[in-house]
Design a protein around this motif. Structure first.
Motif, mmCIF file in Angstrom:
data_model
loop_
_atom_site.group_PDB
_atom_site.id
_atom_site.type_symbol
_atom_site.label_atom_id
_atom_site.label_comp_id
_atom_site.label_asym_id
_atom_site.label_seq_id
_atom_site.Cartn_x
_atom_site.Cartn_y
_atom_site.Cartn_z
ATOM 1 N N ILE A 71 0.925 -1.159 -0.148
ATOM 2 C CA ILE A 71 -0.069 -0.133 0.172
ATOM 3 C C ILE A 71 1.031 1.323 -0.049
ATOM 4 O O ILE A 71 1.755 1.131 0.855
ATOM 5 C CB ILE A 71 -0.990 -0.080 1.133
ATOM 6 N N ASP A 72 0.817 2.117 -0.884
ATOM 7 C CA ASP A 72 1.440 3.365 -1.227
ATOM 8 C C ASP A 72 0.507 4.417 -0.891
ATOM 9 O O ASP A 72 -0.652 4.376 -1.445
ATOM 10 C CB ASP A 72 2.190 3.513 -2.630
ATOM 11 N N TRP A 73 1.086 5.444 -0.146
ATOM 12 C CA TRP A 73 0.201 6.796 -0.330
ATOM 13 C C TRP A 73 0.731 7.600 -1.270
ATOM 14 O O TRP A 73 1.870 7.553 -1.441
ATOM 15 C CB TRP A 73 0.425 7.180 1.297
ATOM 16 N N HIS B 63 -2.841 3.717 -2.494
ATOM 17 C CA HIS B 63 -2.858 2.749 -3.809
ATOM 18 C C HIS B 63 -2.393 1.302 -3.383
ATOM 19 O O HIS B 63 -1.225 1.274 -2.875
ATOM 20 C CB HIS B 63 -2.027 3.321 -5.000
ATOM 21 N N GLY B 64 -3.420 0.402 -3.535
ATOM 22 C CA GLY B 64 -2.724 -0.929 -3.005
ATOM 23 C C GLY B 64 -2.638 -1.931 -4.199
ATOM 24 O O GLY B 64 -3.181 -1.790 -5.096
ATOM 25 N N THR B 65 -1.522 -2.866 -4.091
ATOM 26 C CA THR B 65 -1.355 -3.580 -4.978
ATOM 27 C C THR B 65 -1.193 -5.187 -4.191
ATOM 28 O O THR B 65 -0.649 -5.250 -3.158
ATOM 29 C CB THR B 65 0.076 -3.590 -5.681
ATOM 30 N N GLU C 20 -4.801 -3.886 -8.520
ATOM 31 C CA GLU C 20 -4.539 -2.686 -7.891
ATOM 32 C C GLU C 20 -5.759 -2.288 -7.616
ATOM 33 O O GLU C 20 -6.735 -2.421 -8.048
ATOM 34 C CB GLU C 20 -3.779 -1.906 -8.879
ATOM 35 N N HIS C 21 -5.996 -1.396 -6.611
ATOM 36 C CA HIS C 21 -7.075 -0.876 -5.951
ATOM 37 C C HIS C 21 -6.635 0.680 -5.280
ATOM 38 O O HIS C 21 -5.565 0.717 -4.858
ATOM 39 C CB HIS C 21 -7.606 -1.585 -5.071
ATOM 40 N N THR C 22 -7.544 1.658 -5.452
ATOM 41 C CA THR C 22 -7.410 2.895 -4.677
ATOM 42 C C THR C 22 -8.344 3.323 -3.943
ATOM 43 O O THR C 22 -9.607 2.753 -4.109
ATOM 44 C CB THR C 22 -7.170 4.154 -5.709
ATOM 45 N N ALA C 23 -8.330 3.870 -2.706
ATOM 46 C CA ALA C 23 -9.229 4.155 -1.585
ATOM 47 C C ALA C 23 -8.427 5.380 -0.792
ATOM 48 O O ALA C 23 -7.228 5.416 -0.851
ATOM 49 C CB ALA C 23 -9.675 2.875 -1.040
ATOM 50 N N GLN C 24 -9.548 5.839 -0.173
ATOM 51 C CA GLN C 24 -8.962 7.056 0.886
ATOM 52 C C GLN C 24 -9.130 6.242 2.275
ATOM 53 O O GLN C 24 -8.265 6.924 2.903
ATOM 54 C CB GLN C 24 -9.963 8.242 0.698
ATOM 55 N N ASP C 25 -9.763 5.274 2.567
ATOM 56 C CA ASP C 25 -9.855 4.757 3.722
ATOM 57 C C ASP C 25 -9.095 3.326 3.698
ATOM 58 O O ASP C 25 -9.017 2.375 3.226
ATOM 59 C CB ASP C 25 -11.429 4.064 3.989
ATOM 60 N N PRO C 26 -8.074 3.625 4.827
ATOM 61 C CA PRO C 26 -7.112 2.281 4.883
ATOM 62 C C PRO C 26 -7.741 0.952 5.269
ATOM 63 O O PRO C 26 -7.461 -0.112 4.947
ATOM 64 C CB PRO C 26 -6.248 2.707 6.180
#
Length: 64
Positions: free
Chosen positions: A16-18, A26-28, A34-40
């Motif tokens: 997970i990269d910020w 941004h998670g891999t 891959e997926h993006t989200a604002q909530d960890p």
């Protein structure tokens, strides 16, 4: 010798990269999805739900 046991096979790596200057993560997944989200919490739930939400038949890319 470090005293650590040898690796027991392939490891799953989650990343997970910020994205600097944003609130976006941004998670891999280990499978390459891959997926993006604002909530960890949302990000980790997506990653750990494998393969739900990112099965091998789905196209790669942003899952948002």
């Amino acid at each position: 010798m470090t005293g650590l046991p040898p690796a027991a096979g392939p490891r799953e790596i989650y990343r997970i990269d910020w994205l600097p200057g944003t609130d976006v993560l941004h998670g891999t997944c280990h499978c390459g999805r891959e997926h993006t989200a604002q909530d960890p919490v949302e990000m980790w739930e997506w990653m750990l739900a494998h393969p739900q939400g990112h099965a091998t038949g789905e196209p790669r890319g942003n899952g948002s």
